[in-house]
Design an enzyme around this catalytic site. Structure first.
Site, PDB file in Angstrom:
ATOM      1  N   GLU A   1      -6.725  -2.962 -43.688  1.00  0.00           N
ATOM      2  CA  GLU A   1      -7.251  -2.758 -45.037  1.00  0.00           C
ATOM      3  C   GLU A   1      -7.527  -4.063 -45.813  1.00  0.00           C
ATOM      4  OE1 GLU A   1      -4.994   0.621 -46.907  1.00  0.00           O
ATOM      5  OE2 GLU A   1      -4.928   1.571 -45.101  1.00  0.00           O
ATOM      6  N   PHE A   2      -8.436  -4.737 -45.908  1.00  0.00           N
ATOM      7  CA  PHE A   2      -9.764  -4.376 -45.244  1.00  0.00           C
ATOM      8  C   PHE A   2     -10.501  -5.344 -44.722  1.00  0.00           C
ATOM      9  CE2 PHE A   2      -8.827  -0.775 -47.961  1.00  0.00           C
ATOM     10  CZ  PHE A   2      -9.291   0.397 -47.337  1.00  0.00           C
TER      11      PHE A   2
END
Ligand SMILES: *[C@@H]1O[C@H](CO)[C@@H](O)[C@H](O)[C@H]1NC(C)=O
Ligand SMILES: *[C@@H]1O[C@H](CO)[C@@H](O)[C@H](O)[C@H]1NC(C)=O
Ligand SMILES: *[C@@H]1O[C@H](CO)[C@@H](O)[C@H](O)[C@H]1NC(C)=O
Length: 375
Positions: free
Chosen positions: A143-144
């Site tokens: 993420e991310f």
């Protein structure tokens, strides 16, 4: 209340009419959940495996220097206990180990994917880890990726990972490990002014499926107004589960490779004026909970103890409750069920929850398992 219900029957009936030919051909449904390994009061033995097909161990990280997994003795025994317990249960479930998570440093993965040498080390170590501890599959929750270059490298990683998994399965005469990824709710997005898109071609050819994280659209980072943090529909923006899931399909990822994320938690705000208490009402800060987050069992407890008013909102397909200046946006069994109908009508593969142990006596998990009628 009664008229409220009637209004909602209509879309449900419409959505239930799924073309059956397609349904017959689809692979078995995914009913999954992530298990937060740090919650000591919820051991693997507490998981009701009649409600799920796949459980994800959350989370492990490779070394940020070598990109290999260096597992401590206590983690090793927890990993063995997790897979051992879940495989012995009746019925058993498949287990995957998830790497990363929302709280981990995204730069670790950015460095790892940036060259072939470190990708190989990571891939080999991940496969060895899964086999050592008895997992059925591997999951990446980065993420991310922050720009097109990182997305391209991620695509490269997936391709090489799949090749390595096939090779290992062949040489050991075992079923290949599953390979999945937790991804943003939408296939492409603009963030900090940079447009990026997931490597859909690589995903379609390399992964078993993606877990689209359809939640956290609103939260403590914007306390100006209340919000449905996992709205199925948003009349005013593209930040919604319907938009996100359709974006994956439109981009060419096969429908039966897309799995919808469902939150077992709510996000809270303090209302500016207790009498102005809808979605989008002016707020002054976060409400009850840890940084404005309450898990579903706490939401139910809070509502009961404080006599909160609970409202199902058909426009967004979400639930909210309020009492005094406290406001909570979440999903209950009703809103979850409508989302499941939507996902089935779209031909998706299944759903997953973040996270196990946040439910209230399996209330939503049970309802979801019943409501997913195909596969
Ligand atoms: C690697 O992790 C250690 C421990 O968390 C941290 O102190 C260090 O700064 C990290 N190194 C890099 C390159 O991020
Ligand atoms: C898992 O750990 C629990 C608690 O320590 C223990 O009772 C159980 O036997 C272990 N199960 C497996 C399969 O290792
Ligand atoms: C939503 O996305 C579509 C393209 O998928 C775009 O045409 C439209 O302008 C977007 N709407 C908003 C409000 O951003």
């Amino acid at each position: 209340m009664a008229s409220h219900k009637l209004v909602h029957l209509l879309p449900i009936i419409v959505l239930i009419t799924i073309p059956t030919g397609y349904v017959m051909a689809s692979p078995p449904a995914i009913k999954a959940a992530y298990w937060p390994s740090w919650i000591e009061t919820f051991p693997p033995s507490a998981i009701d495996t009649t409600l799920f097909t796949h459980i994800f161990y959350a989370f492990l990280l490779p070394s940020n220097v070598t990109f290999k997994f260096e597992v401590s003795d206590s983690t090793a025994s927890q990993l063995k206990n997790f897979t051992g317990t879940l495989h012995q249960k009746n019925p058993p479930v498949k287990t995957l180990v998830s790497f990363g998570g929302g709280g981990s440093d995204p730069k670790l993965f950015a460095r790892m994917v940036s060259n072939k040498g470190s990708r190989n080390i990571f891939i080999d170590s991940a496969i060895e880890l899964a086999r050592t501890y008895g997992f059925d599959g591997l999951d990446l929750d980065w993420e991310f990726p922050k720009n097109p270059e990182e997305m391209a490298s991620l695509g490269q990683l997936f391709k090489e990972w799949r090749v390595a998994i096939k090779k290992e399965a062949k040489s050991t005469h075992r079923a290949p490990l599953l390979l999945t990824a937790a991804v943003y709710f939408s296939v492409d997005f603009q963030w900090n002014g940079i447009y990026r898109k997931y490597p859909v071609e690589s995903i379609a050819e390399s992964l078993d499926w993606v877990n689209a994280m359809c939640f956290d659209y609103r939260g403590s980072w914007d306390t100006s107004a209340t919000g449905a943090h996992a709205a199925l529909y948003d009349p005013n923006s593209n930040i919604s589960t319907s938009y996100g899931l359709r974006s994956w399909v439109r981009a060419g990822v096969p429908r039966n490779m897309v799995v919808m994320g469902l939150p077992l938690y709510g996000r809270t705000w303090q209302l500016k004026d207790p009498k102005v208490n809808g979605i989008g009402a002016p707020a002054t800060g976060v409400g009850p909970g840890d940084d404005g987050v309450l898990i579903f069992s706490e939401v139910e407890k809070f509502n009961k103890e404080n006599g909160a008013t609970v409202v199902y909102d058909a426009k967004t397909v979400s639930t909210y409750s309020y009492t005094g200046t406290s406001w909570i946006g979440y999903d209950d069994s009703q809103s979850t069920t409508v989302k499941l109908k939507f996902a089935q009508a779209l031909g998706l593969r299944g759903y997953f929850f973040w996270a196990l142990s946040y439910d209230s006596d399996w209330e939503i998990s049970k309802q979801a398992s019943r409501a997913w009628v195909i596969g």
